[in-house]
Write a protein that holds these residues in place. Structure first.
Motif, PDB file in Angstrom:
ATOM      1  N   LEU A  23       0.786  -1.261   0.034  1.00 20.26           N
ATOM      2  CA  LEU A  23       0.162   0.034   0.001  1.00 20.26           C
ATOM      3  C   LEU A  23       0.762   1.275   0.000  1.00 20.26           C
ATOM      4  O   LEU A  23       0.453   2.248  -0.125  1.00 20.26           O
ATOM      5  N   LEU A  24       2.072   1.108  -0.014  1.00 21.52           N
ATOM      6  CA  LEU A  24       3.122   2.195   0.159  1.00 21.52           C
ATOM      7  C   LEU A  24       3.280   2.641  -1.181  1.00 21.52           C
ATOM      8  O   LEU A  24       3.572   2.059  -2.119  1.00 21.52           O
ATOM      9  N   SER A  25       3.545   4.014  -1.460  1.00 21.75           N
ATOM     10  CA  SER A  25       3.882   4.730  -2.648  1.00 21.75           C
ATOM     11  C   SER A  25       5.385   4.507  -2.889  1.00 21.75           C
ATOM     12  O   SER A  25       6.222   4.188  -1.981  1.00 21.75           O
ATOM     13  N   VAL A  26       5.842   4.682  -4.144  1.00 23.03           N
ATOM     14  CA  VAL A  26       7.363   4.822  -4.322  1.00 23.03           C
ATOM     15  C   VAL A  26       8.130   5.750  -3.292  1.00 23.03           C
ATOM     16  O   VAL A  26       9.285   5.536  -2.833  1.00 23.03           O
ATOM     17  N   GLU A  27       7.526   7.098  -3.114  1.00 27.63           N
ATOM     18  CA  GLU A  27       8.031   8.028  -2.359  1.00 27.63           C
ATOM     19  C   GLU A  27       8.085   7.650  -0.828  1.00 27.63           C
ATOM     20  O   GLU A  27       9.178   7.825  -0.296  1.00 27.63           O
ATOM     21  N   GLU A  28       7.063   6.929  -0.491  1.00 26.18           N
ATOM     22  CA  GLU A  28       7.091   6.514   0.983  1.00 26.18           C
ATOM     23  C   GLU A  28       8.193   5.193   1.087  1.00 26.18           C
ATOM     24  O   GLU A  28       8.785   5.467   1.997  1.00 26.18           O
TER      25      GLU A  28
END
Length: 63
Positions: A23-28
């Motif tokens: 569920l995490l974005s690339v940025e996260e």
């Protein structure tokens, strides 16, 4: 122009080992990698200090 989101305090980045990453974005994910690299460096530094202290004590008591 600032948005309402800019006024909110940023949530502190934390990471739990084994956590679901889907569920995490690339940025996260990138932020977490940086966080963990910083923590690894801190742990390695603490271990090196303890090792040096132990080695110093061992050299005194082995004499």
């Amino acid at each position: 122009m600032a948005t309402e989101d800019d006024d909110r305090p940023r949530k502190e980045i934390t990471h739990e080992i084994g956590q679901d990453l889907s569920l995490l974005s690339v940025e996260e994910l990138t932020e977490r990698v940086a966080l963990l690299k910083t923590e690894i460096a801190r742990l390695e530094e603490a271990a090196a200090k303890k090792r040096a202290s132990r080695d110093a004590a061992n050299s005194i008591f082995k004499s």
